[in-house]
Design a protein around this motif. Structure first.
Motif, PDB file in Angstrom:
ATOM      1  N   TYR A 109     -63.287  17.888 -37.105  1.00  0.00           N
ATOM      2  CA  TYR A 109     -62.589  17.047 -38.076  1.00  0.00           C
ATOM      3  C   TYR A 109     -62.645  15.622 -37.523  1.00  0.00           C
ATOM      4  O   TYR A 109     -61.794  15.220 -36.723  1.00  0.00           O
ATOM      5  N   THR A 161     -58.486  27.949 -39.056  1.00  0.00           N
ATOM      6  CA  THR A 161     -59.780  27.285 -39.297  1.00  0.00           C
ATOM      7  C   THR A 161     -60.907  28.301 -39.252  1.00  0.00           C
ATOM      8  O   THR A 161     -61.793  28.312 -40.120  1.00  0.00           O
ATOM      9  N   LYS A 195     -66.244  23.641 -35.328  1.00  0.00           N
ATOM     10  CA  LYS A 195     -65.745  22.884 -36.476  1.00  0.00           C
ATOM     11  C   LYS A 195     -65.143  21.574 -35.989  1.00  0.00           C
ATOM     12  O   LYS A 195     -64.274  21.567 -35.111  1.00  0.00           O
TER      13      LYS A 195
END
Length: 292
Positions: free
Chosen positions: A12, A42, A10
């Motif tokens: 960001y 997360t 993941k």
């Protein structure tokens, strides 16, 4: 039920919160253990479908979650870190509301609610406003709503946050009972939450899974690396900044300090049996209270 997490990542922006996380779970409690900011929440949000992954896949019994999304959601129960309640809702109103969201038929929902509130100890408080519940009661209401659809996969995010020791033990016992025929993932930074009930512990730091082993395996791995050392308060002040310390106990005018160290930290150090908390501190190298 087998849940397989394969190479989940993941991002960001430029920050990578998860970096190729992979592990597999079957029936029983699995502890997801790591410091704050490790990537636990997360990962949880991705597993329950609140957030999408940047890469990787999740499989339920060998089938890609994307191709069986409806079945996956029906098999899933989720207790988030914080629960929000409408001010006018009683505990019963809240459970009926969640039952509608989960698509339960009214008669089935009423029977399930009656059974669950008795099991979690809320039968006598069901008509009270749930915003007036204690922290422990809200957590018990939370696990009841998570179990309404009789899920095969139960995911709990920091479930004992804010609970007193008695409620923490009570909640832990409930999870242990409900895990007999379910796959349970319990995410926490509190070692005692999973010490006695987890089938396996998954250590996560910096978005990566370090190891996934039985609790006893983690403990056995640091045998001979935990020590009791006696010292003065002045010695402790400077000592703690460069050593992993799991406990300090005042004994008269001296301090008995529990030190996690690969080498004998001093001539008067005495080797003592390790615990999962010692293993956790060793895994993440919490020197001076800070993970290195």
């Amino acid at each position: 039920m087998k849940l397989t997490i394969k190479n989940i990542s993941k991002n960001y922006g430029k920050k990578q919160a998860l970096k190729g996380v992979s592990f597999e779970m079957e029936n029983g409690v699995y502890g997801l253990l790591g410091p704050n900011g490790a990537g636990k929440s997360t990962l949880i949000r991705i597993l329950v479908g609140v957030m999408g992954a940047s890469g990787g896949e999740v499989f339920m019994n060998g089938i890609n979650r994307k191709s069986c999304d409806r079945e996956y959601r029906r098999a899933l129960g989720y207790l988030p870190q914080s629960l929000d309640f409408y001010p006018e809702f009683s505990g019963l109103d809240y459970l009926r509301f969640v039952a509608v969201l989960k698509g339960l038929k009214e008669d089935d929902a009423e029977k399930k609610i009656k059974t669950l509130v008795e099991r979690v100890g809320l039968a006598n408080d069901l008509h009270r406003k749930c915003i007036n519940y204690s922290g422990g009661m809200k957590r018990r209401l939370g696990i009841a709503q998570a179990l309404l659809n009789d899920p095969e996969i139960l995911i709990l995010d920091e479930p004992t946050a804010g609970l007193d020791p008695h409620e923490r033990i009570r909640f832990r016992n409930l999870v242990s009972i409900f895990s007999r025929d379910r796959t349970v993932l319990l995410s926490t930074h509190i070692v005692s939450d999973i010490d006695s009930i987890a089938k396996k512990t998954i250590m996560i730091k910096g978005g990566k899974v370090g190891r996934m082993e039985s609790t006893q395996s983690f403990v056995d791995a640091i045998a001979g690396k935990v020590w009791n050392v006696k010292m003065t308060v002045d010695e402790l002040v400077s000592y703690q900044d460069s050593h992993i310390i799991s406990n300090v106990l005042p004994i008269g005018d001296r301090m008995e300090v529990r030190v996690v160290s690969d080498e004998k930290p001093s001539l008067n150090a005495i080797s003592v049996p390790p615990t999962l908390e010692d293993a956790y501190l060793h895994e993440f190298q919490f020197e001076g209270g800070i993970s290195k």
